[in-house]
Design an enzyme around this catalytic site. Structure first.
Site, PDB file in Angstrom:
ATOM      1  N   SER A  87       0.723  -1.025  -0.156  1.00 30.70           N
ATOM      2  CA  SER A  87       0.045   0.045  -0.131  1.00 30.70           C
ATOM      3  C   SER A  87       0.755   1.362  -0.098  1.00 30.70           C
ATOM      4  CB  SER A  87      -0.962   0.013   1.201  1.00 30.70           C
ATOM      5  OG  SER A  87      -1.913  -0.945   1.177  1.00 30.70           O
ATOM      6  N   LYS A 146      -7.089   2.099   6.514  1.00 34.34           N
ATOM      7  CA  LYS A 146      -6.404   2.449   5.263  1.00 34.34           C
ATOM      8  C   LYS A 146      -6.776   3.860   5.112  1.00 34.34           C
ATOM      9  CE  LYS A 146      -5.782  -1.709   3.778  1.00 34.34           C
ATOM     10  NZ  LYS A 146      -4.425  -2.260   3.205  1.00 34.34           N
TER      11      LYS A 146
END
Ligand code: 2PG
Ligand code: MN
Ligand code: MN
Length: 560
Positions: free
Chosen positions: A82, A362
């Site tokens: 990520s 996230k």
């Protein structure tokens, strides 16, 4: 255009594409492309929306690279993640990423002299090294820890304590035992040289210390490994770390990422060494998101997320500086990549109003990572970032839908409000549930992600906007470890080897929506396109030409 130092924020108008269209920028987390089989959860799941994007218009769907050198990692064997994925998506260029710190180490023999701040504690204090014990290359690397140990021992460290976090999200479950044995061997060699070196404590990365965006610590204050270190206390006590990980693995349903904290004790049951005044501490993870909280706990006097009593006076350095905006920590071993002039900053300067949303686990991906590891807004008047609280106290296979609906609803409302030109979300299900290794739950998660995409695309249709749907790296599309010819692998007991980590697969990108100008299609001349090409593409769709040093756009406008 684009050289820093001058006022060059103004982007040129795109010669063919209009401004003012609402763009939904959807990043599916951990959603790669792979051959269909029973371990490809995206294939097994019912995903009509993503299927229709793929099948609908071949010139508006393609694959892009999301691993290895395409995202700044050292080799093509390095899976995406990520941090590097969202950095590339937001920055539009490829930066040498954290795991390259190894190379910097090798080149920089003066490293330990440079960080005198740490080595000046060696005379009277202990050096504590805290980080993820793994060769996953996402947050840390075993070879970097080994270099740190070597360097510290050569530069006068007499007493070293390593505090280990076990992985399983970037490496196979059960691999903790091998990593601990390797480290114990290295430490034994240091002991032969007269250096008092041992593992002092540990625990699973998801249970202690590698929290991110204040997700767990807010609710589980006492789980903190920091606290264990300071007090020398933990729920489990063992005489050595090999025994610890082997015993902890005996618990039913045990897996490396969720081990409870343990301390190593001497023959009297006393913890071998908590952190005390005069010690030096180095966190050896290079990736930022899961180190920021710990860095704050180690550095800030007024930290209040959990009780650190006692708070010793230490000299602390991070492997990297984890937050460039906060300058945290103020001491670090290797300079982080300087990711500047990101697309978010350019677009704000050019009047693009932006909304970004994800759930806690996230949230920083579409804000902090997207903006080049920078916290906060570029312009509070032009941007709104919304965080939806993640579930706490459950593993994500128990709640596989996570906050899919809530994120999609927020995005839908932002689109329908006409207050924003770009609505950016991370839909994290495939990744977070994929990391648990639970295939059935991951299938449920993929379906939920697909439904969330549909809700956002429907809203875009209502406002005559444009969508860009892509992913940051693979995960849910392959849940087993395979041999070179692609066959699933089994362990010695005949059990399928479940792959909880990310993959090296490419990811899809789809564009469309009734606001997309006629003739817009993917170019054929960027076959190696990767995540870093997305920023220029999105700038075009906002009606601008990207800065000349950005990776090329993926689209062209065909004459009709
Ligand atoms: O959970 C994380 O920290 C990593 C895996 O280590 O996953 P992602 O890069 O998708 O955030
Ligand atoms: Mn991800
Ligand atoms: Mn992940």
């Amino acid at each position: 255009m684009g050289s820093s130092g001058q006022n060059t924020w103004k982007l040129e108008d795109h010669p063919k594409l209009p401004k003012g269209k609402t763009i939904a920028l959807v990043v599916l987390d951990g959603w790669g492309e792979n051959k269909p089989d029973q371990y490809n959860c995206i294939h097994v799941a019912d995903t009509p929306t993503m299927d229709s994007l793929k099948q609908g218009a071949p010139e508006k769907w393609r694959l892009i690279r999301a691993h290895g050198t395409a995202v700044g990692l050292p080799t093509e064997d390095d899976m995406g993640n990520s941090e590097v994925g969202h950095n590339a998506l937001g920055a539009g260029r490829i930066f040498a990423q954290g795991s390259d710190a190894l190379i910097l180490f090798q080149e920089n023999c003066a490293l330990w002299r440079r960080i005198k701040y740490i080595s000046e504690c060696f005379k009277n204090g202990t050096l504590h090294l805290i980080g993820l014990l793994s060769d996953g290359g996402v947050h840390s690397r075993l070879d970097q820890l080994q270099l740190l140990l070597k360097g510290a021992s050569e530069h006068g460290a007499k007493k070293i304590r390593v505090h280990i976090l076990t992985d399983e999200r970037d490496v196979l479950d059960g691999s903790s035992v091998g990593f601990v044995e390797t480290l114990e061997n290295d430490l034994a060699k240091l002991r032969e040289k007269g250096i008092d070196a041992q593992i002092a404590s540990g625990g699973g990365r998801m249970y202690v210390t590698m929290d991110r965006y204040e997700h767990r610590l807010m609710n589980h204050k006492c789980d903190s490994l920091v606290l264990c270190k300071l007090l020398g206390e933990a729920p489990h006590k063992f005489r050595n770390a090999v025994e610890a990980v082997k015993k902890l693995r005996e618990h039913p349903n045990a897996n490396d990422q969720y081990f409870q904290p343990f301390v190593v004790v001497d023959e009297n049951g006393k913890a071998v060494d908590p952190i005390v005044d005069g010690d030096a501490v180095v966190t050896f993870n290079f990736r930022a998101d899961r180190m920021v909280m710990l860095a704050r706990a180690l550095e800030y006097h007024d930290f209040d997320k959990f009780d650190r009593v006692p708070f010793p006076k230490i000299h602390y350095a991070g492997m990297l500086q984890y937050d460039g905006e906060l300058k945290l920590p103020s001491h670090y071993l290797v300079s982080p990549p300087e990711i500047e002039r990101t697309s978010g900053e350019y677009l704000v300067h050019n009047g693009v109003r932006t909304f970004a949303c994800s759930e806690t686990v996230k949230f920083g991906h579409v804000t902090f990572f997207w903006n080049g590891n920078r916290s906060g807004y570029f312009s509070p008047d032009m941007e709104e970032y919304v965080e939806i609280s993640s579930d706490v106290g459950v593993t994500f296979n128990v709640q596989p839908k996570m906050k899919a609906v809530e994120i999609a609803e927020k995005a839908r409302d932002a689109i329908l409000s006409y207050k924003f030109d770009q609505v950016r979300v991370n839909l994290q299900k495939g990744d977070m549930v994929g990391h648990t290794g639970d295939i059935q739950a991951t299938i449920v998660a993929c379906k939920a992600a697909d439904e969330a995409v549909k809700m956002i695309l429907d809203a875009i249709e209502q406002v005559g906007g444009i969508y860009v749907v892509t992913a940051d790296h693979g995960n849910a599309e392959d849940m087993v470890k395979r041999n070179k010819s692609g066959q699933p692998l089994y362990d010695k007991s005949g059990n399928l080897q479940i792959l909880t980590s990310h993959t090296c697969q490419p990811v899809p990108i789809a564009i469309g929506g009734s606001g997309l100008a006629p003739g817009v299609r993917f170019r054929k001349d960027v076959p190696d396109g990767g995540l870093a090409n997305v920023a220029a593409t999105v700038m075009n769709l906002h009606g601008f030409v990207a800065p000349s040093d950005y990776e090329p756009t993926l689209i062209e406008v065909a004459d009709n």
